[in-house]
Design an enzyme around this catalytic site. Structure first.
Site, PDB file in Angstrom:
ATOM      1  N   LYS A  38       0.826  -1.213   0.000  1.00 55.84           N
ATOM      2  CA  LYS A  38       0.000   0.000   0.000  1.00 55.84           C
ATOM      3  C   LYS A  38       0.858   1.259   0.000  1.00 55.84           C
ATOM      4  O   LYS A  38       0.580   2.200  -0.755  1.00 55.84           O
ATOM      5  CB  LYS A  38      -0.944  -0.029   1.203  1.00 55.84           C
ATOM      6  CG  LYS A  38      -1.829   1.189   1.330  1.00 55.84           C
ATOM      7  CD  LYS A  38      -2.995   0.936   2.264  1.00 55.84           C
ATOM      8  CE  LYS A  38      -2.540   0.383   3.581  1.00 55.84           C
ATOM      9  NZ  LYS A  38      -1.643   1.305   4.318  1.00 55.84           N
ATOM     10  N   THR A  74       3.937   1.430  -1.021  1.00 54.65           N
ATOM     11  CA  THR A  74       4.603   1.427  -2.325  1.00 54.65           C
ATOM     12  C   THR A  74       3.681   1.992  -3.396  1.00 54.65           C
ATOM     13  O   THR A  74       4.101   2.785  -4.255  1.00 54.65           O
ATOM     14  CB  THR A  74       5.044   0.000  -2.691  1.00 54.65           C
ATOM     15  OG1 THR A  74       5.845  -0.523  -1.630  1.00 54.65           O
ATOM     16  CG2 THR A  74       5.836  -0.020  -3.975  1.00 54.65           C
ATOM     17  N   ARG A 120       2.802   8.378   6.703  1.00 60.37           N
ATOM     18  CA  ARG A 120       3.152   8.330   8.121  1.00 60.37           C
ATOM     19  C   ARG A 120       4.636   8.026   8.288  1.00 60.37           C
ATOM     20  O   ARG A 120       5.274   7.443   7.413  1.00 60.37           O
ATOM     21  CB  ARG A 120       2.348   7.241   8.833  1.00 60.37           C
ATOM     22  CG  ARG A 120       0.861   7.507   8.925  1.00 60.37           C
ATOM     23  CD  ARG A 120       0.129   6.329   9.529  1.00 60.37           C
ATOM     24  NE  ARG A 120       0.211   5.156   8.666  1.00 60.37           N
ATOM     25  CZ  ARG A 120      -0.050   3.916   9.056  1.00 60.37           C
ATOM     26  NH1 ARG A 120      -0.382   3.676  10.311  1.00 60.37           N
ATOM     27  NH2 ARG A 120       0.025   2.905   8.207  1.00 60.37           N
ATOM     28  N   LYS A 168       7.446  -6.482  10.712  1.00 56.21           N
ATOM     29  CA  LYS A 168       6.977  -5.811   9.497  1.00 56.21           C
ATOM     30  C   LYS A 168       8.119  -5.268   8.638  1.00 56.21           C
ATOM     31  O   LYS A 168       8.031  -5.224   7.418  1.00 56.21           O
ATOM     32  CB  LYS A 168       6.035  -4.676   9.890  1.00 56.21           C
ATOM     33  CG  LYS A 168       5.325  -4.009   8.723  1.00 56.21           C
ATOM     34  CD  LYS A 168       4.268  -3.039   9.241  1.00 56.21           C
ATOM     35  CE  LYS A 168       3.549  -2.344   8.098  1.00 56.21           C
ATOM     36  NZ  LYS A 168       4.400  -1.375   7.399  1.00 56.21           N
ATOM     37  N   ALA A 207      -2.710   1.850  12.767  1.00 50.00           N
ATOM     38  CA  ALA A 207      -4.102   1.773  12.334  1.00 50.00           C
ATOM     39  C   ALA A 207      -4.874   0.677  13.051  1.00 50.00           C
ATOM     40  O   ALA A 207      -6.097   0.733  13.124  1.00 50.00           O
ATOM     41  CB  ALA A 207      -4.182   1.541  10.831  1.00 50.00           C
ATOM     42  N   PHE A 242      -3.366  -0.166   6.998  1.00 50.16           N
ATOM     43  CA  PHE A 242      -3.987  -1.489   6.898  1.00 50.16           C
ATOM     44  C   PHE A 242      -5.205  -1.463   5.972  1.00 50.16           C
ATOM     45  O   PHE A 242      -5.296  -0.629   5.078  1.00 50.16           O
ATOM     46  CB  PHE A 242      -4.322  -2.043   8.279  1.00 50.16           C
ATOM     47  CG  PHE A 242      -3.098  -2.369   9.099  1.00 50.16           C
ATOM     48  CD1 PHE A 242      -2.078  -3.143   8.568  1.00 50.16           C
ATOM     49  CD2 PHE A 242      -2.956  -1.900  10.391  1.00 50.16           C
ATOM     50  CE1 PHE A 242      -0.942  -3.448   9.316  1.00 50.16           C
ATOM     51  CE2 PHE A 242      -1.824  -2.194  11.150  1.00 50.16           C
ATOM     52  CZ  PHE A 242      -0.825  -2.974  10.603  1.00 50.16           C
ATOM     53  N   PHE A 251       2.820  -8.835  -9.532  1.00 46.95           N
ATOM     54  CA  PHE A 251       4.047  -9.599  -9.345  1.00 46.95           C
ATOM     55  C   PHE A 251       4.332 -10.400 -10.618  1.00 46.95           C
ATOM     56  O   PHE A 251       3.414 -10.733 -11.379  1.00 46.95           O
ATOM     57  CB  PHE A 251       3.904 -10.564  -8.161  1.00 46.95           C
ATOM     58  CG  PHE A 251       3.896  -9.892  -6.818  1.00 46.95           C
ATOM     59  CD1 PHE A 251       4.989  -9.970  -5.979  1.00 46.95           C
ATOM     60  CD2 PHE A 251       2.782  -9.171  -6.382  1.00 46.95           C
ATOM     61  CE1 PHE A 251       4.989  -9.356  -4.738  1.00 46.95           C
ATOM     62  CE2 PHE A 251       2.766  -8.552  -5.142  1.00 46.95           C
ATOM     63  CZ  PHE A 251       3.885  -8.652  -4.324  1.00 46.95           C
ATOM     64  N   TRP A 256       6.617  -0.893  -8.536  1.00 53.66           N
ATOM     65  CA  TRP A 256       7.751  -1.447  -7.789  1.00 53.66           C
ATOM     66  C   TRP A 256       8.949  -1.603  -8.726  1.00 53.66           C
ATOM     67  O   TRP A 256      10.074  -1.242  -8.380  1.00 53.66           O
ATOM     68  CB  TRP A 256       7.376  -2.800  -7.175  1.00 53.66           C
ATOM     69  CG  TRP A 256       8.407  -3.303  -6.198  1.00 53.66           C
ATOM     70  CD1 TRP A 256       8.399  -3.161  -4.845  1.00 53.66           C
ATOM     71  CD2 TRP A 256       9.619  -4.014  -6.512  1.00 53.66           C
ATOM     72  NE1 TRP A 256       9.518  -3.732  -4.284  1.00 53.66           N
ATOM     73  CE2 TRP A 256      10.295  -4.262  -5.281  1.00 53.66           C
ATOM     74  CE3 TRP A 256      10.211  -4.464  -7.685  1.00 53.66           C
ATOM     75  CZ2 TRP A 256      11.513  -4.938  -5.218  1.00 53.66           C
ATOM     76  CZ3 TRP A 256      11.432  -5.132  -7.619  1.00 53.66           C
ATOM     77  CH2 TRP A 256      12.073  -5.365  -6.394  1.00 53.66           C
TER      78      TRP A 256
END
Length: 567
Positions: free
Chosen positions: A72, A74, A95, A106, A274, A302, A383, A411
């Site tokens: 998210k 990214t 954030r 994470k 979140a 999230f 991907f 990406w």
């Protein structure tokens, strides 16, 4: 294939002061540099910009997250780069990452691949010191509470009813429940206490919802730290703590300016979680970005049931914001997970798992459209392993929902890989502007409940409308808290649900789109300064623990000071 940190370290960054002056038309004197590549924008400049017209606000959210992540952040960075790539003046608002997850499970949170904000190591570690200031201000108040009791307790605080815990920006389960002031009379009065992580601190929420230093100090003074034996609230203002706390936070309130790998500008400021807090970057950064750019891309933490709900019902309500559209991020891998795929069961990630997992996507799209009235664009973070047939299955689902579906490769390809997504977003913003008659309606986004509704009904509204729960069950302690705060004049506050991020329910094992489940509310916390009530549900912890193999084990620094393993 290079890692995210290797890609970031190989980039040629531009000096932030001339870049900001050139791209944003602001004077270098209004920026306070932290080295060459990050700076704070002065609060005086923030105030000077307040009279400008707002640009379009784009909310990036996601399906219910899975352990590997959906990209998210990214996508937020990639979309910002993509909008700039197609010629739209755009800023990004993110954030700040918490150190706890960076060293826990994470990892870093500055985007990934060729869609990152930089300097990546600084942003993920100490950055400009905001989190340290927030932790110090929070713990100063904790120290003043115990000091006040030690020196006579003129406010008659009941040591059994002190609600202000301490904080640290690290996952440390050993600090969840502790006893303080042991060792004799000189150390104060022993009492039960505990630590939360900094990103769950009410001070963090206050910094992220304040619009000025005066507003910050007002909110800090309103913090309720505990109660007397007769259940009368005691505030930070009564302890004379608000002035010193505001002094520690003066610089932290100013938004932080950095850049993407493509030299586009981003505010990275504030960092409430979140799943246990309200999950949005600072209001002051978002409002300022809207004055500086035609398009502002921001994320909410999230899945949309947590981040988007809190973004609209808390942040937009407080700040009068209204997104022009929402981008819902999904991956084939995550949708299969919600359809029952299991890495330990070969063959479980076939077409049926994807078909079943699309229920999660549908639920989030329906919630955003039905309850918040926002146009939705589904962005598939692609991907190399994704199959054409799988893409087609998702696109058919989106066609049935009458929402655009865009494949994005930011990406790997940076802004160019998000150009199609950017064009879809521009079309949605232009339609929203045509419907509202301006680029940004003066009315905030539609909220799920009215201010006047009782706190218990607000929690039920979120649970039944967004989570599709069949019932909400409050513990006797939680019910007593609700009744007390409703009677005490806090009933107009919005609610902030603290629950697992992995499911619409409070049970992380319930994947997909469960219905009819029961939301168990075990405890509530009054954030009188931040002006919302936190409902803690299920087994969620406000102080996370480290996993068996924490990320810290792979992080290192060489003799030249070059960091590795951060992400």
């Amino acid at each position: 294939m290079p890692t995210d940190i290797e890609i970031a370290q190989a980039a040629s960054l531009q000096k932030i002061l001339p870049l900001a002056s050139r791209r944003l038309d602001i004077q270098e004197d209004s920026l306070s540099p932290f080295g060459h590549y990050k700076a704070k924008l002065s609060l005086e400049e923030v105030q000077r910009l307040s009279g400008r017209k707002d640009g379009h606000l784009i909310l990036v959210t996601a399906i219910s997250p899975t352990p590997p992540g959906e990209g998210k952040t990214t996508t937020t960075v990639g979309l910002g780069d993509g909008l700039n790539h197609i010629g739209k003046q755009t800023m990004i608002c993110l954030r700040e990452p918490s150190l706890g997850p960076c060293f826990g499970m994470k990892g870093g949170a500055a985007g990934g691949g060729h869609a990152q904000v930089v300097p990546m190591e600084d942003i993920n570690l100490h950055f400009t010191g905001d989190f340290h200031a927030i932790g110090l201000a929070h713990n100063l108040l904790a120290a003043l509470i115990d000091n006040h009791i030690h020196h006579g307790n003129a406010l008659r605080l009941d040591v059994r009813r002190i609600t202000w815990r301490r904080v640290i920006d690290m996952n440390d389960r050993a600090l969840r429940d502790i006893t303080v002031a042991l060792g004799g009379p000189g150390n104060g009065y022993p009492r039960q206490d505990g630590f939360d992580i900094v990103v769950a601190s009410e001070v963090m929420a206050i910094v992220c919802l304040s619009t000025s230093l005066a507003d910050l100090k007002r909110r800090l003074g309103n913090i309720v730290v505990g109660y007397t034996a007769t259940k009368q609230p005691v505030t930070a203002r009564e302890l004379k703590a608000d002035g010193a706390m505001a002094a520690l936070l003066k610089d932290a309130l100013a938004p932080n300016l950095v850049q993407t790998l493509e030299g586009n500008l981003a505010f990275v400021h504030g960092g409430p979680f979140a799943n246990i807090a309200h999950g949005c970057n600072s209001l002051i950064a978002t409002q300022t970005a809207l004055k500086l750019a035609d398009y502002v891309v921001t994320e909410a933490g999230f899945g949309a049931d947590l981040g988007a709900e809190k973004f609209i019902d808390i942040k937009c309500r407080k700040g009068g914001l209204k997104p022009a559209c929402a981008v819902l991020v999904a991956t084939v891998r995550a949708l299969k997970y919600h359809g029952g795929a299991d890495a330990k069961k070969p063959g479980s990630d076939g077409p049926q798992a994807l078909a079943d997992g699309l229920a999660n996507l549908r639920r989030h799209v329906e919630n955003i459209q039905r309850h918040y009235g926002l146009p939705v664009i589904v962005s598939i973070n692609r991907f190399d392993s994704d199959l054409i047939e799988e893409m087609a299955m998702i696109e058919r689902c989106c066609t049935e929902l009458d929402v655009p579906c865009v494949l994005a490769t930011h990406w790997a390809d940076g802004g160019a890989g998000a150009a199609d997504l950017a064009r879809a977003v521009v079309r949605a913003c232009e339609r929203s502007a045509a419907l509202s008659g301006s680029s940004a309606s003066s009315a905030p986004a539609a909220a799920l409940y009215a201010d006047a509704e009782p706190l218990a009904d607000k929690i039920r509204a979120v649970a039944t409308k967004i989570y599709r729960a069949g019932d909400v069950v409050f513990t006797p302690k939680a019910l007593a808290q609700l009744q007390e705060w409703q009677a005490g004049g806090y009933g107009h506050f919005p609610v902030c649900i603290a629950k697992t991020q992995y499911s619409f329910s409070a049970d992380p094992t319930l994947r997909g789109a469960p219905v009819g489940h029961t939301l168990h509310v075990r405890e509530l916390r009054l954030n009188a300064g931040a002006e919302f009530v936190v409902a803690i549900c299920g087994d969620i912890m406000t102080m996370p623990g480290l996993p068996k193999v924490p990320s810290a084990e792979r992080i290192d620094v060489d003799d030249a000071g070059r960091i590795s393993g951060l992400f």
